[in-house]
Design a protein around this motif. Sequence first.
Motif, PDB file in Angstrom:
ATOM      1  N   ARG A   1     -38.525 -49.030 -34.871  1.00 18.24           N
ATOM      2  CA  ARG A   1     -38.999 -49.620 -33.618  1.00 18.24           C
ATOM      3  C   ARG A   1     -40.500 -49.417 -33.499  1.00 18.24           C
ATOM      4  O   ARG A   1     -41.064 -48.449 -34.018  1.00 18.24           O
ATOM      5  N   VAL A   2     -41.132 -50.346 -32.801  1.00 20.46           N
ATOM      6  CA  VAL A   2     -42.569 -50.305 -32.559  1.00 20.46           C
ATOM      7  C   VAL A   2     -42.795 -49.780 -31.154  1.00 20.46           C
ATOM      8  O   VAL A   2     -42.356 -50.395 -30.174  1.00 20.46           O
ATOM      9  N   LEU A   3     -43.449 -48.629 -31.058  1.00 20.04           N
ATOM     10  CA  LEU A   3     -43.755 -48.038 -29.755  1.00 20.04           C
ATOM     11  C   LEU A   3     -45.114 -48.552 -29.307  1.00 20.04           C
ATOM     12  O   LEU A   3     -46.128 -48.302 -29.964  1.00 20.04           O
ATOM     13  N   ALA A   4     -45.146 -49.281 -28.195  1.00 18.61           N
ATOM     14  CA  ALA A   4     -46.364 -49.969 -27.760  1.00 18.61           C
ATOM     15  C   ALA A   4     -46.786 -49.510 -26.369  1.00 18.61           C
ATOM     16  O   ALA A   4     -45.945 -49.094 -25.562  1.00 18.61           O
ATOM     17  N   PRO A   5     -48.076 -49.601 -26.072  1.00 16.88           N
ATOM     18  CA  PRO A   5     -48.544 -49.263 -24.719  1.00 16.88           C
ATOM     19  C   PRO A   5     -48.113 -50.327 -23.715  1.00 16.88           C
ATOM     20  O   PRO A   5     -47.736 -51.440 -24.094  1.00 16.88           O
ATOM     21  N   PRO A   6     -48.173 -50.006 -22.431  1.00 16.00           N
ATOM     22  CA  PRO A   6     -47.694 -50.951 -21.419  1.00 16.00           C
ATOM     23  C   PRO A   6     -48.483 -52.253 -21.370  1.00 16.00           C
ATOM     24  O   PRO A   6     -47.971 -53.264 -20.877  1.00 16.00           O
ATOM     25  N   ASN A   7     -49.722 -52.258 -21.863  1.00 16.55           N
ATOM     26  CA  ASN A   7     -50.517 -53.487 -21.856  1.00 16.55           C
ATOM     27  C   ASN A   7     -50.403 -54.271 -23.151  1.00 16.55           C
ATOM     28  O   ASN A   7     -51.217 -55.148 -23.427  1.00 16.55           O
ATOM     29  N   ALA A   8     -49.388 -53.976 -23.953  1.00 18.48           N
ATOM     30  CA  ALA A   8     -49.191 -54.714 -25.202  1.00 18.48           C
ATOM     31  C   ALA A   8     -48.947 -56.180 -24.906  1.00 18.48           C
ATOM     32  O   ALA A   8     -48.242 -56.537 -23.952  1.00 18.48           O
ATOM     33  N   CYS A   9     -49.518 -57.022 -25.737  1.00 18.73           N
ATOM     34  CA  CYS A   9     -49.324 -58.462 -25.554  1.00 18.73           C
ATOM     35  C   CYS A   9     -47.917 -58.841 -25.997  1.00 18.73           C
ATOM     36  O   CYS A   9     -47.282 -58.156 -26.790  1.00 18.73           O
ATOM     37  N   ALA A  10     -47.443 -59.946 -25.460  1.00 21.56           N
ATOM     38  CA  ALA A  10     -46.118 -60.448 -25.830  1.00 21.56           C
ATOM     39  C   ALA A  10     -46.227 -61.212 -27.138  1.00 21.56           C
ATOM     40  O   ALA A  10     -47.090 -62.062 -27.304  1.00 21.56           O
ATOM     41  N   LEU A  11     -45.370 -60.876 -28.083  1.00 25.41           N
ATOM     42  CA  LEU A  11     -45.319 -61.598 -29.353  1.00 25.41           C
ATOM     43  C   LEU A  11     -44.035 -62.401 -29.410  1.00 25.41           C
ATOM     44  O   LEU A  11     -43.095 -62.174 -28.648  1.00 25.41           O
ATOM     45  N   ASP A  12     -43.990 -63.334 -30.357  1.00 24.58           N
ATOM     46  CA  ASP A  12     -42.751 -64.069 -30.536  1.00 24.58           C
ATOM     47  C   ASP A  12     -41.657 -63.106 -30.996  1.00 24.58           C
ATOM     48  O   ASP A  12     -41.915 -62.019 -31.495  1.00 24.58           O
ATOM     49  N   ALA A  13     -40.435 -63.510 -30.833  1.00 17.04           N
ATOM     50  CA  ALA A  13     -39.301 -62.637 -31.148  1.00 17.04           C
ATOM     51  C   ALA A  13     -39.354 -62.209 -32.604  1.00 17.04           C
ATOM     52  O   ALA A  13     -39.802 -62.939 -33.477  1.00 17.04           O
ATOM     53  N   GLY A  14     -38.876 -61.016 -32.851  1.00 21.41           N
ATOM     54  CA  GLY A  14     -38.806 -60.558 -34.235  1.00 21.41           C
ATOM     55  C   GLY A  14     -39.189 -59.114 -34.406  1.00 21.41           C
ATOM     56  O   GLY A  14     -38.686 -58.445 -35.306  1.00 21.41           O
ATOM     57  N   LEU A  15     -40.083 -58.601 -33.565  1.00 18.66           N
ATOM     58  CA  LEU A  15     -40.463 -57.200 -33.651  1.00 18.66           C
ATOM     59  C   LEU A  15     -39.700 -56.395 -32.596  1.00 18.66           C
ATOM     60  O   LEU A  15     -39.661 -56.786 -31.429  1.00 18.66           O
ATOM     61  N   PRO A  16     -39.102 -55.280 -32.976  1.00 19.40           N
ATOM     62  CA  PRO A  16     -38.390 -54.439 -32.008  1.00 19.40           C
ATOM     63  C   PRO A  16     -39.372 -53.586 -31.210  1.00 19.40           C
ATOM     64  O   PRO A  16     -39.550 -52.395 -31.465  1.00 19.40           O
TER      65      PRO A  16
END
Length: 365
Positions: free
Chosen positions: A44-59
Amino acid sequence: MDICINGRFLAGPPAATYAVAERLSRALVALGASGAYPADWRMRVLAPPNACALDAGLPVERVGSRTGNLWEQIDLPRAAGGRLLINFAARSPLLLRNGLTMVHDAQVFTAPSSYSLAFRATLKANIRLAGRRQLGLLTVSDFAKSELVGLGLAPAERVHVIPNGVDHALRAPPQTEILARFGLAPRGYALALANLMPHKNIPLLIRAFARPALAGMTLVLVGGTGRAAFAAAGVTAGANVVFPGYVNDGEMRALQENALAVCTPSLTEGFGLPPVEGLMLGTPAVIAPCGALPEVCGPGALQADPHDPSAWEAALLRLRDESGLRARLARDGRAFVARFTWHAAGRRLLEVVDTVAASRGRCPP
């Protein structure tokens, strides 16, 4: 086993290391879907709250409440909770032990004038701590590994080479309209990235294109550093130097595919994506015999002295005038760089993870 990925790359401005982070993360997801690693491994990818939305595919899992450096130093390690944390963009939590950090090059140590004092001080500290405390360092070429080991940042057995992929260059359809927009004829121009970092050495190319024999050829410098910035730095670009600014992936592919050559006069590189992308698309390279460039370009490149504009003039004239030379370099180079795929990079990363998995909880003292 849980594999956590530092997802700060999802919240930052465009950067080459962030693009590598995304592509390697996607490669791992694809490999997991194909059964390339055990079913009980979770990524899984742990991201900050301001992470941009990417297309589906990354957890992606947004964690913590902070952003930037504070998120990386406080919220990220707390969310990882001792699980293996992989950091693809050189920086990582300073106190991390159960981790792997990718250091793309040693240039902050070997070419310090290209970076601000604050940037190089913090990045040097981060790399030194990662090399000393973590399970290992990842890097992108044998040359980069030799520098990291030679600088004493980590022993050779804990520096693992995972070459970049370049097959992303094949994904976007070429948008050839950009050629007409800037009056470019196929094979009538050379391509490079616009950059004023001293180790990138781009003013050398501008001096080469000021020579009379190249007056009828165009130099295309792509990126955010424009004519005015070069002039402010004391580098005057002639009328045969074109600055398209930032281009999208399809425009970049069109420029790469139709260039006479992709030129990289860098005094050092940990990998050097642009000439290898060009080779993947069938365009030969002209490179300085420096850093990892000869390693990653192989038989697809002519080499030229990075301090002699006349050597670059001669190499480009050879490509233009010698029958069969460009086609031979393009053929041999494309075959050579076919190994550089993100699938292969992901598989190599899994091998490294498998190797260090037994060391989890037994990090270097």
